[in-house]
Write an enzyme that holds these catalytic residues in place. Structure first.
Site, short mmCIF file in Angstrom:
data_model
loop_
_atom_site.label_atom_id
_atom_site.label_comp_id
_atom_site.label_asym_id
_atom_site.label_seq_id
_atom_site.Cartn_x
_atom_site.Cartn_y
_atom_site.Cartn_z
N LEU B 45 0.81 -1.22 0.04
CA LEU B 45 0.02 0.08 0.14
C LEU B 45 0.88 1.12 0.16
O LEU B 45 0.65 2.27 -0.77
CB LEU B 45 -0.93 0.12 1.14
CG LEU B 45 -2.04 -0.98 1.14
CD1 LEU B 45 -2.86 -0.95 2.26
CD2 LEU B 45 -2.90 -0.70 -0.08
N ALA B 46 1.76 1.19 0.72
CA ALA B 46 2.79 2.45 1.19
C ALA B 46 3.52 2.78 -0.38
O ALA B 46 3.64 3.81 -0.66
CB ALA B 46 3.74 2.58 2.30
N HIS B 268 -0.95 -10.56 17.80
CA HIS B 268 -2.51 -10.55 17.59
C HIS B 268 -3.21 -11.76 18.29
O HIS B 268 -2.77 -13.00 18.31
CB HIS B 268 -2.86 -10.66 16.04
CG HIS B 268 -4.25 -10.19 15.87
ND1 HIS B 268 -4.95 -11.16 16.12
CD2 HIS B 268 -4.53 -9.17 15.08
CE1 HIS B 268 -6.32 -10.60 15.61
NE2 HIS B 268 -5.97 -9.60 15.06
N ARG B 332 -5.78 -5.70 21.62
CA ARG B 332 -5.14 -6.71 21.45
C ARG B 332 -3.87 -7.12 22.49
O ARG B 332 -3.91 -8.20 22.76
CB ARG B 332 -4.18 -6.57 19.99
CG ARG B 332 -5.17 -6.31 18.93
CD ARG B 332 -4.44 -6.04 17.60
NE ARG B 332 -5.54 -6.10 16.40
CZ ARG B 332 -5.37 -5.98 15.21
NH1 ARG B 332 -4.20 -5.37 14.99
NH2 ARG B 332 -6.23 -5.84 14.38
N GLU B 427 4.62 0.08 6.97
CA GLU B 427 4.94 -0.62 8.25
C GLU B 427 6.51 -0.60 8.43
O GLU B 427 7.11 -0.65 9.49
CB GLU B 427 4.67 -1.91 8.05
CG GLU B 427 4.53 -2.72 9.35
CD GLU B 427 4.02 -4.20 9.38
OE1 GLU B 427 3.27 -4.38 8.46
OE2 GLU B 427 4.45 -4.96 10.04
C1 LIG Z 1 -3.05 -11.63 8.00
C2 LIG Z 1 -3.01 -10.01 8.36
C3 LIG Z 1 -4.07 -9.05 8.31
C4 LIG Z 1 -3.91 -7.78 8.42
N1 LIG Z 1 -5.01 -6.97 8.70
C5 LIG Z 1 -5.02 -5.70 8.65
C6 LIG Z 1 -6.61 -4.91 8.80
O1 LIG Z 1 -7.60 -5.48 8.61
N2 LIG Z 1 -6.24 -3.37 8.73
C7 LIG Z 1 -5.22 -2.94 8.75
O2 LIG Z 1 -4.98 -1.76 8.82
N3 LIG Z 1 -4.10 -3.66 8.76
C8 LIG Z 1 -3.96 -4.96 8.69
N4 LIG Z 1 -2.62 -5.55 8.75
C9 LIG Z 1 -1.49 -5.04 8.68
C10 LIG Z 1 -1.14 -4.39 7.14
O3 LIG Z 1 -1.68 -5.26 6.39
C11 LIG Z 1 0.16 -4.01 7.11
O4 LIG Z 1 0.76 -3.55 8.01
C12 LIG Z 1 0.53 -3.45 5.82
O5 LIG Z 1 -0.28 -3.71 4.69
C13 LIG Z 1 1.87 -3.17 5.35
O6 LIG Z 1 1.78 -2.36 4.05
P1 LIG Z 1 3.32 -1.95 3.42
O7 LIG Z 1 3.10 -1.19 2.26
O8 LIG Z 1 4.04 -1.25 4.44
O9 LIG Z 1 4.07 -3.17 3.22
P2 LIG Z 1 3.89 -4.67 2.27
O10 LIG Z 1 2.62 -4.57 1.79
O11 LIG Z 1 4.67 -5.72 3.39
O12 LIG Z 1 4.64 -4.59 1.20
C14 LIG Z 1 6.18 -4.63 1.16
C15 LIG Z 1 6.94 -4.57 -0.29
O13 LIG Z 1 8.07 -4.35 -0.14
C16 LIG Z 1 8.83 -5.30 -0.98
N5 LIG Z 1 9.94 -5.38 -0.33
C17 LIG Z 1 10.45 -5.71 0.87
N6 LIG Z 1 11.75 -5.97 0.92
C18 LIG Z 1 12.11 -5.77 -0.24
C19 LIG Z 1 13.86 -5.67 -0.62
N7 LIG Z 1 14.50 -5.76 -0.20
N8 LIG Z 1 13.76 -5.59 -2.23
C20 LIG Z 1 12.63 -5.19 -2.85
N9 LIG Z 1 11.41 -5.22 -2.59
C21 LIG Z 1 11.36 -5.45 -1.26
C22 LIG Z 1 7.70 -6.30 -1.42
O14 LIG Z 1 7.94 -7.08 -2.39
C23 LIG Z 1 6.54 -5.73 -1.01
O15 LIG Z 1 6.12 -5.05 -2.53
C24 LIG Z 1 -2.80 -7.14 8.50
C25 LIG Z 1 -1.61 -7.86 8.57
C26 LIG Z 1 -1.68 -9.30 8.44
C27 LIG Z 1 -0.40 -9.98 8.43
#
Ligand SMILES: Cc1cc2nc3c(=O)[nH]c(=O)nc-3n(C[C@H](O)[C@H](O)[C@H](O)COP(=O)(O)OP(=O)(O)OC[C@H]3O[C@@H](n4cnc5c(N)ncnc54)[C@H](O)[C@@H]3O)c2cc1C
Ligand code: SF4
Ligand code: FES
Lengths: 258, 640
Positions: B45-46, B268, B332, B427
């Site tokens: 998402l970010a 959780h 939680r 995150e």
């Molecule tokens: C089962 C579950 C249910 C959840 N439910 C909820 C909910 O209902 N509501 C809520 O608000 N939150 C929820 N969360 C938390 C939330 O989903 C996450 O915190 C959030 O989606 C993280 O988004 P992000 O964009 O930071 O990272 P991520 O979605 O983890 O994306 C990380 C990205 O970085 C890339 N990446 C990582 N390291 C590298 C690297 N070294 N080189 C190249 N690419 C890399 C990956 O390929 C990926 O594209 C839930 C989490 C889990 C585990």
């Protein structure tokens, strides 16, 4: 209560790289708990292979809950295996019996070249989305979310189609290697919504033509829908075909008015 | 202390800080934007929302993911929903209330100004996502539906069935795809970032490894954004997707980025308990189940009857008993610890006695099976598929599991790390949730950072670099980092030991879970700080990676990620050890009330700990950013 399955034989496709000669390799699983998932069985096998100094079997997976669309195995000739409405990672060993022989292959489709062993490239699916699988709504400036009410049945139907996980099982299951179910699921999701109307026919034309550049043609076998882990309805394909047909006249008319 | 931890929070009243920041900010002229190159690592998402927005604004953007497609990022798995202070239900919600709830939920360990901004832009997120076609749940009248989530007293959570993360990520992915199709963003998939490169005190780019060919190379840019997710997989078993790892953040840390509050991790309460030693990951059962399910354990640790046969007065509905006003909806961290206490006391249920019951019998009697099926049918099916047990007939078994990490790269108000030009979002940064995150707030933060914060806050940094060329990829700093990366991967192949990367990950995870999980103590943490380095030494001598470095090799990828988890694990324990208080997800058994509740120490610990890499993982350098509260007053979090 958990049970132990014994004496499972796996015939697994191995291929060193995109141009390598593939072959089946046979592995025995003497014992496995029926609580194990199918992919956990492969994990255990891989750990054993590494300990024996052999290369682990490459397969794609990530979320292991049926939502990311990464896992992609042909199990006994069925995309995602014998369980209806489930992805490979949701399959558990309790679906199988002691003594079974299980054949595991990668997705097979011209548009999905094998990268190694059981892993394929599904990049053309992304190309289809890039060509029109979106609503143009640049960041900022969106109106209040409740400005346009959407009847619940419409929103629900959009959601049914938006549930596609982009796994490519529909392509793998199709005798022609067509991507009609995937493409039509995205088109139907966006074309049903009021927000999607402005680009409706442009979207249909662009996505269908990009699809045809990469994939085979649909001859309405219906294998796609029965392999689909999200049970996307084949009706989506009919909606896509109608919108595509209309796009040919509507887009031309729109252009001539400019 | 040598890190510069200036938070750069703007002056002025809390409610005006963000708007005055935006109004006063230096802009980059549209025709100059395309002269700037920005790298975004991560397409969750970010990352997807940031890359798409930068592309729309006219910057030259390159987007990296180790996944095969941007749509696979772990964000896809979020189930429950996303918060926003829309007050569509007219139940008294407001930006201020969401702000206050988040600060309190975080146990007064977050930076107020960041949280306020998050609450402000939350409303824009919903507008934006609806305009993109996200099919959020609706009422029959066609307006958006909301539910209350994770113990909030207002209904501010928007959701799309049990697949909110999927629908939001697909929305952001589609915006990103549009930019890729237009040629504004270049996508690098199945490419892993393995290092950050700095030249003259600024971030100059990254080093990557092509997972398909093993090729290591450099990519230079004016600025780099890491949106690479959390480190919950340090525990080995977690609800995170299998590939989630800490390498990007950790490598940035080793190059000078402060790592903040690594011990703040969220466990959780409602996950399916581990069934076996070989289990690879744990599955979350949505928190919404706690709206109708009742949590209990048998009073008698030697209970052998089936759940339904245990008479009412021999059951302990412990959450309802201890927290009468919140009951089964207690937050939680509180619920997780209570479950652990019950299991530790021998009252656990299931074949391994490692769970507690989540029982729907009362709800089914009260509402009928059809209502329950309507509300939770998908989740019940999922539970049955995994456990083989039918939750309509017998209670679910649940147990806490690692789920989310509040700690992460330290960032200032502009989301810039301590390395100029290196930003962190989602995150991967530490910013908004303090010591405990409220449900449905991570999705909100990821989209806020990517769509509504970074596009503004990256501009002042870039405007300093106007007419400066993109750093030279052949600069010696890049060459040296590439060399180091090649040696590192070659090194794993050459150890030639006997044990797999997964073996070490499992053992490491056990140590972190036992000593730096739900209940931490000085004795335990010191033990972990002796055991982890010892296991890491063994890893360096006895690891076995088969295959080669020139074709796809998942064993090799895993080895490098586990190596980084070792060093991060040490830092998590260090951080937990020096934080002599209990707050949010960090519970130190020495710091609790007579009733077993967390005891915060605001006099000594109202600060962020940002760790600095010293070259020796066991001797990191502590830095502090004091937390000054202008609006909210410290209070004890009580859910009784
Ligand atoms: C089962 C579950 C249910 C959840 N439910 C909820 C909910 O209902 N509501 C809520 O608000 N939150 C929820 N969360 C938390 C939330 O989903 C996450 O915190 C959030 O989606 C993280 O988004 P992000 O964009 O930071 O990272 P991520 O979605 O983890 O994306 C990380 C990205 O970085 C890339 N990446 C990582 N390291 C590298 C690297 N070294 N080189 C190249 N690419 C890399 C990956 O390929 C990926 O594209 C839930 C989490 C889990 C585990
Ligand atoms: S339509 Fe079904 S089978 Fe095809 S990609 Fe989508 S989820 Fe997979
Ligand atoms: S691993 Fe994610 S859908 Fe199977």
């Amino acid at each position: 209560m958990s049970h132990t399955l014994t004496n499972i034989t796996l015939k697994i496709w191995r291929q060193d790289g995109p141009d390598g000669q593939g072959r089946f390799e046979t592995h025995q699983i003497p014992q496995i708990s029926d609580e194990a998932s199918f992919l956990e069985m492969l994990d255990i096998l891989n750990e054993r292979l590494i300990e024996e100094g052999r290369e682990a079997i490459v397969f794609d997976h990530d979320c292991r809950e049926g939502i990311c669309g990464t896992c992609s195995l042909m199990i006994d000739g069925q995309a995602h295996g014998p369980q209806q409405g489930a992805a490979t990672c949701q399959l558990h060993m309790r679906t199988f019996s002691s003594g079974d022989e299980i054949v595991i292959e990668p997705w097979r489709a011209t548009a999905f070249p094998i990268i190694k062993d059981l892993m394929v490239s599904r990049a053309p699916l992304d190309r289809i989305v890039e060509s029109g699988g979106f609503i143009t709504a640049p960041t900022g400036g969106a109106p209040d979310a409740n400005l346009i009410p959407i009847p619940k049945p419409v929103s629900d139907a959009a959601m049914d189609n938006a549930a596609c996980i982009g796994c490519g099982a529909c392509v793998a299951a199709c005798p022609n290697g067509a991507a009609s179910l995937f493409t039509s699921a995205k088109l139907t999701h966006l074309n049903l919504l009021p927000q999607g109307q402005a680009e409706r026919y442009k979207r249909a034309e662009a996505m269908v033509e990009t699809m045809e550049d990469h994939f085979g043609s649909c001859t309405n076998h219906g294998e796609c829908s029965s392999a689909c882990p999200k049970e996307i309805s084949i009706d989506a394909i009919a909606i896509m075909n109608t919108d595509y047909r209309k796009s040919k006249t509507k887009n031309r008319r729109a252009l001539s008015r400019r | 202390m040598t890190l510069n931890l200036d938070s750069k929070v703007p002056e002025g009243p809390m409610a005006d800080k963000w708007s005055s920041y935006v109004a006063d900010q230096k802009l980059v002229n549209p025709s100059n934007k395309r002269k700037f190159k920005i790298i975004v690592v991560g397409t969750g998402l970010a990352g997807a929302s940031a890359a798409a927005s930068f592309g729309e604004l006219g910057y030259e953007v390159e987007s990296f993911t180790f996944h095969d497609s941007p749509r696979r990022a772990h964000s896809i798995a979020a189930q429950g929903g996303i918060n926003a202070a829309k007050n569509y239900q007219g139940d008294g919600d407001s930006i201020h209330r969401l702000f206050y709830d988040t600060v309190k939920g975080g146990d007064f360990r977050s930076r107020e100004a960041n949280v306020h901004r998050l609450a402000e832009v939350s409303v824009d997120i919903i507008d934006q996502m609806v305009a993109q076609g996200v099919p959020f749940a609706r009422e029959y009248g066609g307006l958006l539906d909301n539910r209350s989530f994770g113990g909030a007293q207002v209904s501010r959570t928007f959701y799309a069935r049990g697949q909110t993360g999927q629908q939001l990520l697909l929305g952001a992915y589609q915006q990103l795809s549009r930019q890729i199709g237009l040629g504004n963003v270049k996508l690098w998939n199945r490419i892993e970032m393995v290092d950050v490169v700095n030249i003259d005190g600024r971030c100059a780019g990254i080093v990557t490894r092509d997972l398909m060919t093993g090729e290591v190379r450099s990519h230079a840019a004016h600025a780099v954004v890491l949106a690479t997710g959390g480190y919950g997989n340090a525990f080995y078993l977690s609800t995170n997707a299998m590939a989630c790892n800490a390498t990007a953040a950790w490598r940035a840390h080793r190059r000078g980025a402060g790592f903040a509050n690594p011990s703040y991790t969220q466990i959780h309460p409602t996950c399916i308990p581990q069934a076996d030693e070989f289990q690879s990951k744990l599955t979350l059962m949505s928190e919404s189940l706690r709206n109708d399910g009742r949590i209990w354990v048998p009073k008698d640790p030697d209970e052998t009857r089936k759940a339904a046969d245990v008479p009412e007065d021999e059951r302990d509905y412990y959450l309802e008993r201890i927290y009468p006003s919140f009951g089964n909806l207690a937050p939680r961290d509180v619920s997780s610890r209570a479950a652990k206490r019950a299991v530790d006391a021998g009252q656990g249920v299931g074949p391994l006695k490692n769970g507690v019951y989540l029982d729907f019998a009362d709800a089914i009697n009260r509402l009928g099976v059809n209502v329950i099926k309507e509300r939770y049918g998908n989740l019940f099916d999922m539970y049955e598929r995994i456990t083989g047990e039918n939750p309509y007939e017998m209670p679910m078994r649940i147990y806490p599991a690692s789920h989310y990490t509040m700690g992460g790269l330290w960032v200032d108000y502009e989301l810039q790390t301590t390395i100029p030009g290196l930003f962190a979002a989602g995150e991967a940064n530490f910013s908004d949730h303090g010591a405990n995150r409220l449900g449905a707030s991570a999705l909100m933060q990821g989209l806020s950072d990517g769509y509504f914060v970074l596009p503004y806050t990256i501009a002042p940094y870039l405007s300093e670099l106007l007419n400066k060329p993109i750093p030279d990829e052949t600069h010696e700093a890049f060459a040296a980092a590439e060399e180091e990366a090649r040696d590192r991967y070659q090194g794993y192949l050459e150890i030639g030991g006997t044990k797999t990367p997964d073996h070490f990950h499992r053992e490491l995870g056990k140590i972190i879970w036992d000593y730096c999980g739900m209940d931490r103590s000085q004795v335990g943490l010191e033990k972990a700080l002796a055991e982890i380095p010892a296991l890491h030494e063994e890893f360096k001598k006895d690891l076995r990676v088969t295959g080669d470095g020139a074709s796809l090799n998942q064993t090799l990828e895993k080895a490098a990620r586990v190596d980084d988890f070792f060093e991060l694990g040490i830092l998590m324990c260090k951080d937990a050890l020096i934080r002599e208080e209990s707050c949010g997800g960090h519970f130190r058994s020495e710091h609790q009330t007579d009733e077993g509740e967390a005891m915060r120490n605001d006099d000594d610990f109202a600060h962020v700990t940002a760790w600095e890499w010293s070259g020796d993982p066991s001797n990191p350098i502590e830095n502090r950013e004091p937390l000054v509260y202008e609006v909210v007053e410290f209070a004890t979090r009580s859910y009784k």
